[in-house]
Design an enzyme around this catalytic site. Structure first.
Site, PDB file in Angstrom:
ATOM      1  N   CYS A 103       9.568  -3.826  -0.291  1.00 33.28           N
ATOM      2  CA  CYS A 103      10.109  -3.787   1.070  1.00 33.28           C
ATOM      3  C   CYS A 103       9.807  -5.076   1.837  1.00 33.28           C
ATOM      4  O   CYS A 103      10.657  -5.577   2.570  1.00 33.28           O
ATOM      5  CB  CYS A 103       9.498  -2.630   1.863  1.00 33.28           C
ATOM      6  SG  CYS A 103       9.368  -1.091   0.965  1.00 33.28           S
ATOM      7  N   ASP A 104       8.593  -5.569   1.697  1.00 30.38           N
ATOM      8  CA  ASP A 104       8.128  -6.596   2.636  1.00 30.38           C
ATOM      9  C   ASP A 104       7.856  -7.958   2.018  1.00 30.38           C
ATOM     10  O   ASP A 104       7.561  -8.909   2.750  1.00 30.38           O
ATOM     11  CB  ASP A 104       6.837  -6.103   3.332  1.00 30.38           C
ATOM     12  CG  ASP A 104       7.091  -4.826   4.135  1.00 30.38           C
ATOM     13  OD1 ASP A 104       8.218  -4.675   4.638  1.00 30.38           O
ATOM     14  OD2 ASP A 104       6.176  -4.003   4.248  1.00 30.38           O
TER      15      ASP A 104
ATOM     16  N   CYS B 119       4.082  -1.930   0.550  1.00 30.10           N
ATOM     17  CA  CYS B 119       5.307  -1.965  -0.268  1.00 30.10           C
ATOM     18  C   CYS B 119       5.795  -3.397  -0.451  1.00 30.10           C
ATOM     19  O   CYS B 119       6.413  -3.976   0.451  1.00 30.10           O
ATOM     20  CB  CYS B 119       6.384  -1.102   0.382  1.00 30.10           C
ATOM     21  SG  CYS B 119       7.943  -1.116  -0.522  1.00 30.10           S
TER      22      CYS B 119
END
Ligand code: NAP
Length: 343
Positions: A153-154, A150
Site C-alpha cells: 500500500c505505502d 503494508c
C-alpha cells in the site's frame, strides 16, 4: 419446512464493516435482503469502525481513483453506498454467536446470557485481521504518517528514501525485498541474530545490497513530529542505543485474524484464519466468510471487497435455494431450531 418468516429474523447479518463487510452489504442490500451490519469497534488509533483502511492515509491502488483516495474517505463512501440501498448498521461488537441452529443468534455488546440482539438466516463473517504492533506510543501516533503495516500500500511513498522494516519472518523479508524497489536503503531490524523467514527468502534478502541487517535490535522509540524522522534502536546484547535517521517504519511482526469469537464454531487453519471452500462457504451451512478473516495471502482492500461480493452472492443463492424448497422437502435444509449442518 423452510426457515420461518419471523420479522425479527433477518435474512443476512454481516459481522464487520471493512471493505469485505461493506461490499457484502451493498450487494445484499441491492438484492433486497435488508442486511444488518454489526460495525465492530474502532481500533485504538481510529475513532471510527471500518477496519484497517481507517488506519491508512492515502490509498493509491484501489481501482477507480486516479489520484488516490484517503482510506477513511473510501470506507465512508462504501458505507454511504450500502445505506443508499437500505443497509442498516448496529454499533458495537458481536460478543457471542450461536451457530448451532439456524436462524443464527448474535449478541452485540449485550449480556451474552440475555436475549440475542439479532437473529439471522444467513451470516457473513468479515471481522478482518489486525497487524501485530510494537505497542509504542510513537508508533500509534505516527501510523499513516511514516509508520505503516503494508508495503504494497505505502511503499511507493518512500521512493528515494531510507526506511526500516521490523521483524524477521517471511512477511518482514518479503516487505523488505519489495521496498527495495523504492527505498535507497532498507534497515531490517530483528530482535535475534537469525531470521525466522524461509531459507529462499533469506537468500534473496542477503543477496540484496539495499537491505542492511540490524541484528539483536529492538525499536525502542520512533522519532518524529508529524512524520517519521528516525528510530531509536536498543541492542539486546549490550543494551546500547543507536539513533538511525530515516523516513519510514514498516512493522511486519505478524497478523492475527479476528476470529476468537468463532473458535470451536467454524473450521480454521493453524493460524486461526477461517477456512472457506466452494467460494466463501465455511464449515457451517449458511455461514459465509469474506476478507482478511479468511485470507492471509493477499490482504488488499480490493481483494477483500471482491470476496465480500462473493459472500453476498453465495448468501443470496443459499437463501434463495431455501425459499424455493417445497414444504416437507427438508432433507438438505437447515430449519428453524434444527442444528445447522456442518459441511
Ligand atoms: P511470523 O512468522 O510470526 O514472524 C514474525 C516475526 O516478527 C518473527 O521474526 C518475530 O521474531 C518477530 N516479532 C514478533 N513479535 C515481535 C515484537 N514484539 N518485536 C519485534 N519482533 C517481533 O509472522 P509473518 O512473517 O507475518 O508470517 C506469518 C505466516 O505467514 C508464516 O507462516 C509465514 O511463513 C507466512 N508468510 C508467507 C509468505 C510467503 O511465503 N511469501 C509471506 C508472508 C507470510 P522471532 O523470530 O524472534 O520470534
Amino acid at each position: 419446512m423452510t426457515i420461518p418468516h419471523d420479522s425479527s429474523i433477518r435474512d443476512v447479518v454481516i459481522l464487520g464493516s471493512g471493505p469485505a463487510g461493506l461490499t457484502a452489504a451493498i450487494y445484499t442490500a441491492r438484492a433486497s435482503l435488508s442486511p444488518v451490519v454489526v460495525e465492530g469497534e474502532p481500533s485504538s488509533t481510529s475513532d471510527q469502525p471500518g477496519g484497517q483502511l481507517m488506519l491508512t492515509t492515502e490509498v493509491e491502488n484501489y481501482p477507480g481513483f486516479v489520484d488516490g483516495v484517503m482510506g477513511p474517505d473510501l470506507m465512508a463512501a462504501f458505507r454511504a453506498q450500502s445505506e443508499r440501498f437500505g443497509a442498516q448498521f448496529v454499533p458495537g461488537k458481536a460478543r457471542r454467536v450461536d451457530m448451532s441452529a439456524s436462524p443464527f443468534s448474535i449478541w452485540v455488546d449485550d449480556d451474552p446470557e440475555g436475549a440475542p440482539t439479532l437473529r439471522s438466516r444467513a451470516l457473513i463473517v468479515s471481522t478482518g485481521a489486525r497487524s501485530l504492533m510494537l505497542g509504542l506510543e510513537s508508533e500509534s501516533r505516527l501510523l499513516g504518517h511514516g509508520v505503516s503495516t503494508c508495503a504494497t500500500c505505502d511503499g511507493f511513498f518512500f521512493r528515494g528514501k531510507e526506511i526500516a522494516v521490523v521483524g524477521g519472518g517471511d512477511s518482514a523479508v518479503e516487505e523488505a525485498l519489495f521496498l527495495t524497489k523504492f527505498a535507497t536503503k532498507v534497515n531490517l531490524i530483528h530482535r535475534r541474530d537469525q531470521l525466522r523467514a524461509s531459507k529462499i527468502m533469506q537468500q534473496r534478502a542477503f543477496a540484496n545490497d539495499r537491505i542492511v541487517f540490524r541484528w539483536n535490535s529492538v525499536v525502542e522509540d520512533i522519532v518524529g513530529n508529524g512524520s517519521v524522522s528516525g528510530i531509536i534502536l536498543r541492542d539486546t546484547l549490550d543494551g546500547s542505543r543507536t539513533t538511525v535517521d530515516l523516513d519510514g517504519v514498516f512493522v511486519a511482526i505478524g497478523h492475527v485474524p479476528n476470529t476468537a469469537l468463532f473458535e470451536g464454531l467454524l473450521d480454521m487453519d493453524a493460524n486461526g484464519y477461517i477456512l472457506t471452500r466452494d467460494g466463501t462457504r465455511t464449515s457451517v451451512d449458511g455461514v459465509f466468510a469474506a476478507g482478511d478473516v479468511q485470507d492471509h495471502r493477499y490482504r488488499q482492500a480490493v481483494t477483500s471487497a471482491g470476496s465480500g461480493c462473493m459472500a453476498a452472492i453465495d448468501a443470496e443463492r443459499w437463501l434463495a435455494a431455501r425459499e424455493g424448497a417445497e414444504p416437507g422437502n427438508t432433507d438438505t435444509l437447515a430449519t428453524a431450531g434444527e442444528p445447522a449442518q456442518r459441511r
